[in-house]
Design an enzyme around this catalytic site. Structure first.
Site, PDB file in Angstrom:
ATOM      1  CG  ASP A  67      34.220  80.795  43.062  1.00 38.06           C
ATOM      2  OD1 ASP A  67      33.051  80.733  43.482  1.00 38.06           O
ATOM      3  OD2 ASP A  67      34.520  81.025  41.880  1.00 38.06           O
TER       4      ASP A  67
HETATM    5  N1  URA Z   1      33.269  85.175  39.720  1.00 33.86           N
HETATM    6  C1  URA Z   1      33.790  83.932  39.884  1.00 33.86           C
HETATM    7  O1  URA Z   1      33.844  83.148  38.942  1.00 33.86           O
HETATM    8  N2  URA Z   1      34.227  83.593  41.106  1.00 33.86           N
HETATM    9  C2  URA Z   1      34.226  84.433  42.176  1.00 33.86           C
HETATM   10  O2  URA Z   1      34.679  84.062  43.257  1.00 33.86           O
HETATM   11  C3  URA Z   1      33.701  85.721  41.980  1.00 33.86           C
HETATM   12  C4  URA Z   1      33.220  86.065  40.739  1.00 33.86           C
END
Ligand code: URA
Length: 242
Positions: A106
Site C-alpha cells: 500500500d
Molecule cells: N497487507 C496490507 O494490509 N498492506 C500491505 O501493504 C501489505 C500487506
C-alpha cells in the site's frame, strides 16, 4: 556467449529508443573498455560486459532483480494516481526496461519491495501456489493483547474470503507492535485482518520475504540494490541473508 549490436544492447538496458541509442553512440557518449565506438552496428559480447554511458559505469544484465526499501507515500501501481510511483525512486533506465513491482505494498506501507523486468520471475513470485512467508511489523492503534495474537493465529474471517485467513506466526513485540507472518498476499491483508480482529493498523512495514531480510540488506528508506543469484534463492524461504 551472446553478441548483439551496440544500439540493441543499449536499448535492452533501458537507455531509450533505438534511434536515441544510436545518437548516444554517434555523440561519443558510450564507451567500452576505454574505447569510444562510433559504429552502432558494432557487435558486442554481452557476457560480463561493462560499459559507460555519460561517464557512468553499467554492467549488462539480461534481467534486473531489485529490492527497494519502500518509503511511505509511494504507489506500487503501474499508473499511480494520488502519490508518485515507486519507479520514480529508481534510475530512469528501469522504467524504460519495464521494471515493475512484484506484488504490491500500500502507498503508506514501508519496507521490502521486489521489482523486476523478468515476466516469468514476477509470475512465479506472485503465484498463489507459492507459499513464500512475508514478515510484517504492524503498529496498532489499540494495545496488542494475547487474545489478538490468538485470533490472528486461529484465523479471522474477511467478508470477501471463502474461509478464515490465519497468520503463519504472530508475536507481540510491544504494547502497540506486533510481528505477523503471512503466506498469502491478499489485498490489504494485514490491515484487514487486524481490523477483523478488532484492532486497527496505524503503520505497516514489511521486514522479510522468505529468507531475505531488511536488516541483512541494511538499506535506508528509499535505497535499493540489485539482487544477485544467491539472494534470489533466499526468496524461496530458508535462512536469513547475511
Ligand atoms: N497487507 C496490507 O494490509 N498492506 C500491505 O501493504 C501489505 C500487506
Amino acid at each position: 556467449m551472446a553478441k548483439i549490436t551496440l544500439d540493441r544492447m543499449l536499448q535492452s538496458q533501458g537507455f531509450g529508443s533505438r534511434k536515441w541509442c544510436r545518437e548516444l553512440v554517434a555523440d561519443g557518449e558510450v564507451s567500452i573498455g576505454g574505447e569510444t565506438p562510433t559504429d552502432y552496428k558494432q557487435a558486442v559480447e554481452t557476457d560480463g560486459l561493462v560499459f559507460t554511458v555519460f561517464g557512468e559505469d553499467w554492467t549488462y544484465r539480461e534481467h534486473v532483480y531489485i529490492v527497494l526499501n519502500k518509503p511511505a507515500g509511494y504507489e506500487c501501481s503501474r499508473k499511480p494516481s494520488n502519490h508518485p510511483g515507486v519507479l520514480t525512486l529508481l534510475p530512469e533506465q528501469f522504467t524504460w526496461r519495464e521494471v515493475q513491482p512484484v506484488g504490491r505494498l500500500d502507498h503508506d506501507t514501508t519496507g521490502l519491495l521486489l521489482l523486476s523486468d523478468d515476466g516469468a520471475f514476477i509470475h512465479a513470485q506472485s503465484s498463489p501456489r507459492r507459499h513464500v512467508p512475508k514478515r510484517y511489523v504492524a503498529t496498532t492503534h489499540e494495545p496488542v493483547t494475547d487474545a489478538l495474537v490468538a485470533q490472528l493465529l486461529g484465523g479471522v474471517q474477511l467478508h470477501d474470503e471463502p474461509a478464515p485467513l490465519h497468520a503463519v506466526s504472530c508475536q507481540r513485540l510491544g504494547e502497540h507492535q506486533i510481528e505477523i507472518v503471512l503466506e498469502q498476499g491478499k489485498y490489504h491483508q494485514v490491515k484487514r485482518m487486524l481490523a477483523a480482529a478488532g484492532n486497527h493498523c496505524d503503520a505497516l512495514r514489511r521486514i522479510a520475504i522468505g529468507g531475505l531480510t531488511l536488516d541483512a540488506l541494511a538499506l535506508d528508506e528509499g535505497e535499493w540494490l540489485y539482487l544477485e543469484a544467491a539472494d534470489l534463492t533466499l526468496l524461496a524461504g530458508g535462512t536469513d541473508k547475511g
